[in-house]
Design an enzyme around this catalytic site. Structure first.
Site, PDB file in Angstrom:
ATOM      1  N   ARG A 129       0.867  -1.177   0.000  1.00 16.85           N
ATOM      2  CA  ARG A 129       0.000   0.000   0.000  1.00 16.85           C
ATOM      3  C   ARG A 129       0.905   1.229   0.000  1.00 16.85           C
ATOM      4  NH1 ARG A 129      -4.223  -0.229   4.858  1.00 16.85           N
ATOM      5  NH2 ARG A 129      -4.961   1.674   3.831  1.00 16.85           N
ATOM      6  N   HIS A 130       0.361   2.373  -0.377  1.00 16.55           N
ATOM      7  CA  HIS A 130       1.098   3.636  -0.225  1.00 16.55           C
ATOM      8  C   HIS A 130       1.331   3.886   1.265  1.00 16.55           C
ATOM      9  CE1 HIS A 130      -2.685   5.335   1.187  1.00 16.55           C
ATOM     10  NE2 HIS A 130      -3.262   4.695   0.181  1.00 16.55           N
TER      11      HIS A 130
ATOM     12  N   ASN B   8      -5.858   9.057   5.496  1.00 17.08           N
ATOM     13  CA  ASN B   8      -5.832   7.912   6.417  1.00 17.08           C
ATOM     14  C   ASN B   8      -5.850   8.432   7.861  1.00 17.08           C
ATOM     15  OD1 ASN B   8      -3.459   6.163   4.314  1.00 17.08           O
ATOM     16  ND2 ASN B   8      -5.682   5.900   4.397  1.00 17.08           N
TER      17      ASN B   8
ATOM     18  N   ARG C 143      -0.426   9.746  -3.637  1.00 16.22           N
ATOM     19  CA  ARG C 143       0.144   9.010  -2.503  1.00 16.22           C
ATOM     20  C   ARG C 143       0.933   7.766  -2.921  1.00 16.22           C
ATOM     21  NH1 ARG C 143      -5.409   8.844  -2.702  1.00 16.22           N
ATOM     22  NH2 ARG C 143      -6.604   6.966  -2.179  1.00 16.22           N
TER      23      ARG C 143
ATOM     24  N   GLU D  55      -7.536   3.749  -6.464  1.00 18.18           N
ATOM     25  CA  GLU D  55      -8.378   3.167  -5.425  1.00 18.18           C
ATOM     26  C   GLU D  55      -9.825   3.021  -5.888  1.00 18.18           C
ATOM     27  OE1 GLU D  55      -8.882   1.155  -3.380  1.00 18.18           O
ATOM     28  OE2 GLU D  55      -8.481   1.848  -1.342  1.00 18.18           O
TER      29      GLU D  55
ATOM     30  N   HIS E  97      -3.449   0.710  -3.522  1.00 15.99           N
ATOM     31  CA  HIS E  97      -4.378   1.106  -2.461  1.00 15.99           C
ATOM     32  C   HIS E  97      -5.036  -0.122  -1.829  1.00 15.99           C
ATOM     33  CE1 HIS E  97      -4.116   5.232  -4.094  1.00 15.99           C
ATOM     34  NE2 HIS E  97      -3.950   4.572  -5.236  1.00 15.99           N
TER      35      HIS E  97
HETATM   36  O1  F6P Z   1      -9.282   4.235   3.986  1.00 19.08           O
HETATM   37  C1  F6P Z   1      -8.366   3.914   2.992  1.00 19.08           C
HETATM   38  C2  F6P Z   1      -9.057   3.279   1.819  1.00 19.08           C
HETATM   39  O2  F6P Z   1      -8.072   2.952   0.871  1.00 19.08           O
HETATM   40  C3  F6P Z   1     -10.142   4.155   1.156  1.00 19.08           C
HETATM   41  O3  F6P Z   1      -9.638   5.083   0.231  1.00 19.08           O
HETATM   42  C4  F6P Z   1     -11.010   3.111   0.515  1.00 19.08           C
HETATM   43  O4  F6P Z   1     -12.289   3.549   0.170  1.00 19.08           O
HETATM   44  C5  F6P Z   1     -11.013   2.054   1.592  1.00 19.08           C
HETATM   45  O5  F6P Z   1      -9.741   2.098   2.196  1.00 19.08           O
HETATM   46  C6  F6P Z   1     -11.311   0.676   1.088  1.00 19.08           C
HETATM   47  O6  F6P Z   1     -11.510  -0.158   2.194  1.00 19.08           O
HETATM   48  P1  F6P Z   1     -12.985  -0.646   2.576  1.00 19.08           P
HETATM   49  O7  F6P Z   1     -13.467  -1.344   1.341  1.00 19.08           O
HETATM   50  O8  F6P Z   1     -12.754  -1.571   3.735  1.00 19.08           O
HETATM   51  O9  F6P Z   1     -13.818   0.529   2.920  1.00 19.08           O
END
Ligand code: F6P
Length: 195
Positions: free
Chosen positions: A8-9, A15, A60, A82, A147
């Site tokens: 991951r970044h 975050n 990122r 992402e 991501h």
């Molecule tokens: O919070 C970091 C992240 O990469 C968000 O940008 C993304 O929407 C999420 O995690 C994805 O994780 P989840 O599907 O558990 O919400």
């Protein structure tokens, strides 16, 4: 044997604040990870062979990869961006629960298939990753900096996890994952940057 490196970044400003999506810069800790990544990669590769680095088009991941050696070719893929959280982009989970309670519950019910309004589902991400997976299958020495959601999908593919469990898998920050496909299954090693 050929391996694939995944990360991951580094931690982003979003975050830190619990916001999803967006195109934030790295936090101070995230910067530290970017600085440590070259040594972590060197340790896990074990020899001098150069890797090819794939990032998303978001700041990122590019920032996280920027201290890697100059002889590493770098490529940006839109397909590694992402999961698109549509109208919920840049929100926190508690803001989503408040403004879109039905969506929030529906996502919890079927996270793999839930598609954000104006955005994507995990299923959508898996489909857009097909060219990436195909290219990965015929390449060697690739390091992917991407991501959380995207990493879960790629990881699940190589580790042969079911689609239903992939959206819930833990993929920690500041950890380099080395996957080595073997006849009996994929071998995994994790390198924690300890940040
Ligand atoms: O919070 C970091 C992240 O990469 C968000 O940008 C993304 O929407 C999420 O995690 C994805 O994780 P989840 O599907 O558990 O919400």
């Amino acid at each position: 044997p050929r391996s694939i490196w995944l990360s991951r970044h580094g931690e982003s400003e979003f975050n830190l604040h619990g916001q999803i999506g967006g195109d934030a810069n790295l936090s101070a800790r995230g910067e530290l990870y970017a600085e440590k990544l070259p040594a972590l990669v060197r340790e896990s590769v074990g020899d001098d062979r150069p890797l090819t680095v794939w990032t998303s088009t978001l700041k990122r991941t590019i920032a996280t990869a920027r201290y890697l050696p100059g002889e590493y070719n770098q490529l940006q893929w839109k397909a590694l961006d992402e999961l698109d959280s549509g109208v919920c982009d840049c929100m926190t989970y508690s803001e989503i629960a408040e403004q879109y309670p039905e969506d929030f519950a529906a996502r919890d019910e079927d996270k793999y298939n839930y598609r954000y309004r104006g955005g994507e589902s995990y299923r959508d991400v898996v489909i857009r990753l097909e060219p990436i997976i195909m290219e990965l299958e015929r390449s060697e020495n690739i390091l992917i900096v991407t991501h959380q959601a995207v990493l879960r999908c790629i990881y699940a593919y190589f580790m042969k996890k079911t689609q239903e469990e992939s959206p819930w898998m833990a993929v920690p920050l500041h950890t380099l994952i080395k996957l080595t496909p073997r006849a009996y299954g994929t071998e995994e090693k994790r390198y924690d940057a300890q940040i």
